[in-house]
Structures are given as C-alpha cells and as structure tokens.
Design a protein around this motif. Structure first.
Motif, PDB file in Angstrom:
ATOM      1  N   LEU A   5       0.872  -1.177   0.000  1.00 19.65           N
ATOM      2  CA  LEU A   5       0.000   0.000   0.000  1.00 19.65           C
ATOM      3  C   LEU A   5       0.909   1.226   0.000  1.00 19.65           C
ATOM      4  O   LEU A   5       1.797   1.338   0.844  1.00 19.65           O
ATOM      5  N   VAL A   6       0.704   2.120  -0.971  1.00 20.11           N
ATOM      6  CA  VAL A   6       1.531   3.318  -1.107  1.00 20.11           C
ATOM      7  C   VAL A   6       0.742   4.538  -0.632  1.00 20.11           C
ATOM      8  O   VAL A   6      -0.344   4.808  -1.144  1.00 20.11           O
ATOM      9  N   VAL A   7       1.296   5.246   0.358  1.00 18.92           N
ATOM     10  CA  VAL A   7       0.602   6.393   0.936  1.00 18.92           C
ATOM     11  C   VAL A   7       1.452   7.659   0.786  1.00 18.92           C
ATOM     12  O   VAL A   7       2.572   7.728   1.292  1.00 18.92           O
ATOM     13  N   ARG A  14       3.518   9.012  -5.367  1.00 18.55           N
ATOM     14  CA  ARG A  14       2.923   7.664  -5.366  1.00 18.55           C
ATOM     15  C   ARG A  14       3.286   6.947  -6.657  1.00 18.55           C
ATOM     16  O   ARG A  14       3.652   5.772  -6.640  1.00 18.55           O
ATOM     17  N   MET A  15       3.206   7.672  -7.764  1.00 16.48           N
ATOM     18  CA  MET A  15       3.525   7.090  -9.059  1.00 16.48           C
ATOM     19  C   MET A  15       4.986   6.641  -9.117  1.00 16.48           C
ATOM     20  O   MET A  15       5.290   5.551  -9.605  1.00 16.48           O
ATOM     21  N   MET A  16       5.887   7.461  -8.586  1.00 17.72           N
ATOM     22  CA  MET A  16       7.312   7.105  -8.584  1.00 17.72           C
ATOM     23  C   MET A  16       7.577   5.829  -7.795  1.00 17.72           C
ATOM     24  O   MET A  16       8.271   4.931  -8.264  1.00 17.72           O
ATOM     25  N   ILE A  17       7.029   5.754  -6.608  1.00 16.73           N
ATOM     26  CA  ILE A  17       7.245   4.570  -5.762  1.00 16.73           C
ATOM     27  C   ILE A  17       6.618   3.339  -6.408  1.00 16.73           C
ATOM     28  O   ILE A  17       7.201   2.265  -6.438  1.00 16.73           O
ATOM     29  N   LYS A  18       5.401   3.507  -6.929  1.00 16.92           N
ATOM     30  CA  LYS A  18       4.689   2.412  -7.575  1.00 16.92           C
ATOM     31  C   LYS A  18       5.523   1.845  -8.722  1.00 16.92           C
ATOM     32  O   LYS A  18       5.664   0.632  -8.866  1.00 16.92           O
ATOM     33  N   ASP A  19       6.088   2.740  -9.498  1.00 14.24           N
ATOM     34  CA  ASP A  19       6.916   2.370 -10.628  1.00 14.24           C
ATOM     35  C   ASP A  19       8.131   1.551 -10.171  1.00 14.24           C
ATOM     36  O   ASP A  19       8.414   0.483 -10.706  1.00 14.24           O
ATOM     37  N   ILE A  20       8.825   2.038  -9.151  1.00 16.31           N
ATOM     38  CA  ILE A  20      10.008   1.342  -8.618  1.00 16.31           C
ATOM     39  C   ILE A  20       9.617  -0.050  -8.123  1.00 16.31           C
ATOM     40  O   ILE A  20      10.281  -1.041  -8.423  1.00 16.31           O
ATOM     41  N   VAL A  50       3.507  -1.208   3.984  1.00 19.42           N
ATOM     42  CA  VAL A  50       3.010   0.123   3.639  1.00 19.42           C
ATOM     43  C   VAL A  50       4.204   1.070   3.503  1.00 19.42           C
ATOM     44  O   VAL A  50       5.101   1.049   4.349  1.00 19.42           O
ATOM     45  N   THR A  51       4.222   1.867   2.429  1.00 21.76           N
ATOM     46  CA  THR A  51       5.179   2.976   2.375  1.00 21.76           C
ATOM     47  C   THR A  51       4.357   4.203   2.752  1.00 21.76           C
ATOM     48  O   THR A  51       3.319   4.466   2.159  1.00 21.76           O
ATOM     49  N   MET A  52       4.800   4.920   3.771  1.00 22.69           N
ATOM     50  CA  MET A  52       3.999   5.996   4.373  1.00 22.69           C
ATOM     51  C   MET A  52       4.743   7.320   4.375  1.00 22.69           C
ATOM     52  O   MET A  52       5.793   7.446   4.999  1.00 22.69           O
ATOM     53  N   ASP A  53       4.188   8.301   3.686  1.00 25.44           N
ATOM     54  CA  ASP A  53       4.732   9.649   3.739  1.00 25.44           C
ATOM     55  C   ASP A  53       4.469  10.183   5.151  1.00 25.44           C
ATOM     56  O   ASP A  53       3.476   9.815   5.777  1.00 25.44           O
ATOM     57  N   ILE A  54       5.370  11.022   5.665  1.00 26.79           N
ATOM     58  CA  ILE A  54       5.154  11.564   7.009  1.00 26.79           C
ATOM     59  C   ILE A  54       4.259  12.798   6.973  1.00 26.79           C
ATOM     60  O   ILE A  54       3.280  12.897   7.702  1.00 26.79           O
ATOM     61  N   VAL A 110      14.965   2.221  -2.131  1.00 26.55           N
ATOM     62  CA  VAL A 110      13.564   1.851  -1.902  1.00 26.55           C
ATOM     63  C   VAL A 110      13.445   0.327  -1.884  1.00 26.55           C
ATOM     64  O   VAL A 110      12.880  -0.264  -0.958  1.00 26.55           O
ATOM     65  N   VAL A 111      14.007  -0.313  -2.902  1.00 25.15           N
ATOM     66  CA  VAL A 111      13.929  -1.775  -3.025  1.00 25.15           C
ATOM     67  C   VAL A 111      14.604  -2.452  -1.837  1.00 25.15           C
ATOM     68  O   VAL A 111      14.067  -3.379  -1.242  1.00 25.15           O
ATOM     69  N   GLU A 112      15.766  -1.959  -1.452  1.00 28.18           N
ATOM     70  CA  GLU A 112      16.506  -2.526  -0.330  1.00 28.18           C
ATOM     71  C   GLU A 112      15.690  -2.433   0.949  1.00 28.18           C
ATOM     72  O   GLU A 112      15.564  -3.405   1.701  1.00 28.18           O
TER      73      GLU A 112
END
Length: 119
Positions: A5-7, A14-20, A50-54, A110-112
């Motif tokens: 889940l990308v937040v 969101r698009m950048m993380i999703k792509d990676i 979950v990747t969560m923006d602060i 990000v992947v690591e």
C-alpha cells in the motif's frame, strides 16, 4: 508476491514509488492520499507492507502509523520523508516503523528497504 500500500499526498510521489516497486516484482494493491485513507485501506486490503509519507494533511504519517500498528502489531511500515525531517523519522521509528526512505527516492534504496522489511 509482496502486496504493498503506497501512501503519499502527492500523486507524483505515489507514481514514482509504484513504478520502482512494480519494476522489482512487487504488487501495489492500493494507494492513499492521507493518513485517514491509509488506515481505512490497510484494514480493507491487509497489505504485506506500507510505504507511508510523514507530512500529509488531515492525519499525518506518524498518527496513521500508530493507528495501523495499534490495530495490527505485525504491520510493516516504511516511512518516507524529505531531507531535514530527522526528528520525525525518529518519532516514526519509535512508533514502530521498520525503516525510512528519504525523498527524492533512489530506486535501489527503496527496493533494499522494502526487501529488508519483508524478511
């Protein structure tokens, strides 16, 4: 395959993380634009991570992290922050975040972080 889940309040981020993530064999099962949505989507989708923006409007990432971890102590959350938010990163780790990624994102970092948190 890991379900994520990308937040982030910024659609571009969101698009950048999703792509990676998708390029590295992970599945993005949902997106949320603020902490309140993140809490709802987490309960609904039960993602592996979950990747969560602060920094977000309404409910920030730290509050959302605390609420998600309260409902699921096993929840794996990685927080994302811009440079210079060290105090918030420390709060997030204290609240149970597995790791943090600094913006602008570097794909390999990000992947690591995601692979490490999923282990």
């Amino acid at each position: 395959m890991a379900k994520i889940l990308v937040v982030d309040d910024a659609a571009f981020m969101r698009m950048m993380i999703k792509d990676i993530l998708t390029k590295n064999g992970m599945e993005v099962v949902g997106e949320a634009a603020d902490g309140a949505q993140a809490i709802e989507k987490y309960a609904e989708l039960k993602p592996d991570l979950v990747t969560m923006d602060i920094t977000m409007p309404e409910v920030d990432g730290i509050q959302a992290l605390k609420q998600i971890r309260a409902s699921d102590p096993q929840a794996r959350v990685i927080v994302c922050s811009a440079m210079g938010q060290q105090a918030m990163v420390i709060d997030a780790i204290t609240a149970g975040a597995k790791d943090f990624i600094v913006k602008p994102f570097q794909a390999d970092r990000v992947v690591e972080a995601v692979q490490k948190a999923l282990r």
